[in-house]
Scaffold this motif. Structure first.
Motif, mmCIF file in Angstrom:
data_model
loop_
_atom_site.group_PDB
_atom_site.id
_atom_site.type_symbol
_atom_site.label_atom_id
_atom_site.label_comp_id
_atom_site.label_asym_id
_atom_site.label_seq_id
_atom_site.Cartn_x
_atom_site.Cartn_y
_atom_site.Cartn_z
ATOM 1 N N PRO A 111 52.246 44.019 43.489
ATOM 2 C CA PRO A 111 51.829 45.401 43.271
ATOM 3 C C PRO A 111 51.088 45.598 41.944
ATOM 4 C CG PRO A 111 54.029 45.363 44.182
ATOM 5 C CD PRO A 111 53.662 43.924 43.905
ATOM 6 N N PHE A 112 49.954 46.255 42.021
ATOM 7 C CA PHE A 112 49.073 46.596 40.900
ATOM 8 C C PHE A 112 48.164 45.450 40.461
ATOM 9 C CE2 PHE A 112 52.769 49.385 40.518
ATOM 10 C CZ PHE A 112 52.152 50.633 40.546
ATOM 11 N N LEU A 113 48.355 44.263 40.977
ATOM 12 C CA LEU A 113 47.501 43.125 40.630
ATOM 13 C C LEU A 113 46.687 42.742 41.865
ATOM 14 C CD1 LEU A 113 46.617 40.877 38.650
ATOM 15 C CD2 LEU A 113 48.516 39.506 39.530
ATOM 16 N N TRP A 114 45.365 42.986 41.778
ATOM 17 C CA TRP A 114 44.470 42.773 42.908
ATOM 18 C C TRP A 114 43.670 41.492 42.706
ATOM 19 C CZ3 TRP A 114 43.830 46.267 47.086
ATOM 20 C CH2 TRP A 114 44.667 47.407 47.007
ATOM 21 N N TRP A 115 43.142 40.963 43.816
ATOM 22 C CA TRP A 115 42.290 39.787 43.712
ATOM 23 C C TRP A 115 41.152 39.866 44.726
ATOM 24 C CZ3 TRP A 115 41.312 35.633 47.158
ATOM 25 C CH2 TRP A 115 41.996 35.687 48.369
ATOM 26 N N GLY A 116 40.094 39.103 44.423
ATOM 27 C CA GLY A 116 38.957 39.103 45.324
ATOM 28 C C GLY A 116 37.929 38.076 44.886
ATOM 29 N N ALA A 121 41.132 38.013 39.514
ATOM 30 C CA ALA A 121 42.235 38.969 39.662
ATOM 31 C C ALA A 121 42.078 40.027 38.583
ATOM 32 C CB ALA A 121 43.585 38.262 39.526
ATOM 33 N N TRP A 122 42.577 41.214 38.843
ATOM 34 C CA TRP A 122 42.427 42.290 37.853
ATOM 35 C C TRP A 122 43.528 43.335 38.002
ATOM 36 C CZ3 TRP A 122 39.831 41.884 42.352
ATOM 37 C CH2 TRP A 122 39.790 42.999 43.197
ATOM 38 N N CYS A 123 43.764 44.031 36.900
ATOM 39 C CA CYS A 123 44.695 45.156 36.860
ATOM 40 C C CYS A 123 44.213 46.123 35.794
ATOM 41 C CB CYS A 123 46.115 44.689 36.543
ATOM 42 S SG CYS A 123 47.290 46.054 36.344
ATOM 43 N N SER A 124 44.089 47.378 36.124
ATOM 44 C CA SER A 124 43.621 48.376 35.158
ATOM 45 C C SER A 124 44.650 48.609 34.061
ATOM 46 C CB SER A 124 43.330 49.702 35.872
ATOM 47 O OG SER A 124 44.525 50.261 36.387
ATOM 48 N N GLY A 125 44.171 49.138 32.926
ATOM 49 C CA GLY A 125 45.067 49.572 31.862
ATOM 50 C C GLY A 125 45.775 48.458 31.123
ATOM 51 N N ILE A 166 48.986 38.260 33.753
ATOM 52 C CA ILE A 166 48.222 37.016 33.657
ATOM 53 C C ILE A 166 48.957 35.838 34.291
ATOM 54 C CG2 ILE A 166 49.070 36.397 31.341
ATOM 55 C CD1 ILE A 166 46.230 35.341 30.750
ATOM 56 N N HIS A 167 50.289 35.820 34.224
ATOM 57 C CA HIS A 167 51.067 34.718 34.796
ATOM 58 C C HIS A 167 50.927 34.681 36.319
ATOM 59 C CE1 HIS A 167 52.833 34.343 30.825
ATOM 60 N NE2 HIS A 167 53.174 35.624 30.867
ATOM 61 N N ALA A 168 51.090 35.827 36.947
ATOM 62 C CA ALA A 168 50.964 35.894 38.400
ATOM 63 C C ALA A 168 49.544 35.575 38.845
ATOM 64 C CB ALA A 168 51.376 37.273 38.894
ATOM 65 N N ALA A 169 48.563 36.032 38.065
ATOM 66 C CA ALA A 169 47.160 35.758 38.393
ATOM 67 C C ALA A 169 46.869 34.265 38.323
ATOM 68 C CB ALA A 169 46.245 36.532 37.457
ATOM 69 N N ALA A 170 47.338 33.635 37.243
ATOM 70 C CA ALA A 170 47.082 32.204 37.057
ATOM 71 C C ALA A 170 47.785 31.373 38.126
ATOM 72 C CB ALA A 170 47.530 31.776 35.671
ATOM 73 N N CYS A 171 49.019 31.716 38.434
ATOM 74 C CA CYS A 171 49.768 30.961 39.438
ATOM 75 C C CYS A 171 49.168 31.126 40.834
ATOM 76 C CB CYS A 171 51.231 31.402 39.448
ATOM 77 S SG CYS A 171 52.137 30.912 37.953
ATOM 78 N N PHE A 172 48.499 32.246 41.057
ATOM 79 C CA PHE A 172 47.840 32.478 42.342
ATOM 80 C C PHE A 172 46.592 31.604 42.484
ATOM 81 C CE2 PHE A 172 45.103 34.935 45.269
ATOM 82 C CZ PHE A 172 45.977 35.060 46.346
ATOM 83 N N GLY A 173 46.001 31.244 41.337
ATOM 84 C CA GLY A 173 44.863 30.346 41.366
ATOM 85 C C GLY A 173 43.517 31.037 41.340
ATOM 86 N N VAL A 174 43.240 31.780 40.254
ATOM 87 C CA VAL A 174 41.946 32.439 40.104
ATOM 88 C C VAL A 174 41.171 31.798 38.962
ATOM 89 C CG1 VAL A 174 42.778 34.634 41.030
ATOM 90 C CG2 VAL A 174 42.926 34.208 38.563
#
Length: 247
Positions: A126-131, A169-173, A179-187
């Protein structure tokens, strides 16, 4: 339209009841019953409220309002002045925080993707999007694009030797902790509004491209989109007012 009707309409659209937030969402300070002129903005700071008074607005809608969990429990100083401005001018003050970050059409995160031409794939958490970028982009080109779309040069730091970014991956504000969840997801890259001291070390160790585009800058388009939606769907008189903030 009256002030209760407006609250109900937006609460329904943003699914406000789903969120456990750090401030109340909806009508925070009651003003006059009938709504004729609405001013929207990011934060209910004094400068913004002064503009609302000057414009003779009876209603303001913001992303950052009053009654935060860590706010003082007494109303004095600048808090007294803000409350006095709202109450003495019979202004309705509405705030939508988390619901406006993550709405799938009007939300801040969706507006970031639209501005940067990101093909949205979904949420990591939640709140962390990717594309994906529709066309892979260099980090320098993305820096310039952020500058042109958000009217500020982002802070950029990288430990990724590959200059081309495909998956982001991105999250406003204030989203640097994602950053941990983004990195582990592989972006390839992560974008948010703010940065903390420890973020630099995480960037190095995760080997990411990192962009801090500003808390204010990444959260001004959601409330503007909400105002445009109200204007188009309900023929309300709505004006967005941007009180610039370098953070």
């Amino acid at each position: 339209m009256n002030n209760q009707e407006l609250e109900n309409i937006i609460n329904k659209e943003l699914s406000s009841s789903k969120y456990q937030d750090s401030c109340p969402n909806g009508l925070q300070v009651e003003g006059q019953f009938q709504i004729k002129k609405i001013i929207t903005g990011v934060t209910a700071c004094q400068k913004f409220l002064n503009v609302a008074v000057k414009c003779k607005a009876d209603t303001v809608i913001v992303h950052h309002g009053f009654f935060w969990k860590n706010d003082p429990l007494v109303i004095k100083g600048l808090y007294r002045k803000r409350f006095k401005t709202v109450l003495c001018n019979d202004i309705n003050l509405y705030c939508w925080h988390m619901p406006l970050d993550n709405h799938k059409k009007l939300g801040n995160n969706i507006q970031i993707a639209k501005k940067l031409d990101i093909s949205i794939q979904g949420e990591i958490i939640p709140f962390l999007w990717w594309g994906y970028f529709k066309k892979p982009i260099s980090y320098n080109a993305l820096k310039y694009k952020i500058f042109t779309k958000f009217n500020r040069m982002p802070f950029y730091y990288s430990a990724n030797k590959i200059p081309i970014i495909k998956k982001i991956a991105w999250c406003s504000g204030k989203g640097q902790s994602f950053i941990h969840a983004a990195a582990c997801f592989g972006v390839d890259a992560f974008l948010t509004g703010e940065i903390s001291e420890e973020t630099i070390h995480f960037i190095r160790e995760y080997k990411l491209h990192f962009f801090s585009a500003g808390h204010h800058a990444t959260e001004k388009y959601g409330v503007e989109a909400l105002g445009n939606w109200l204007s188009n769907e309900y023929c309300l008189n709505v004006k967005f007012v941007n009180i610039e903030n370098p953070i």
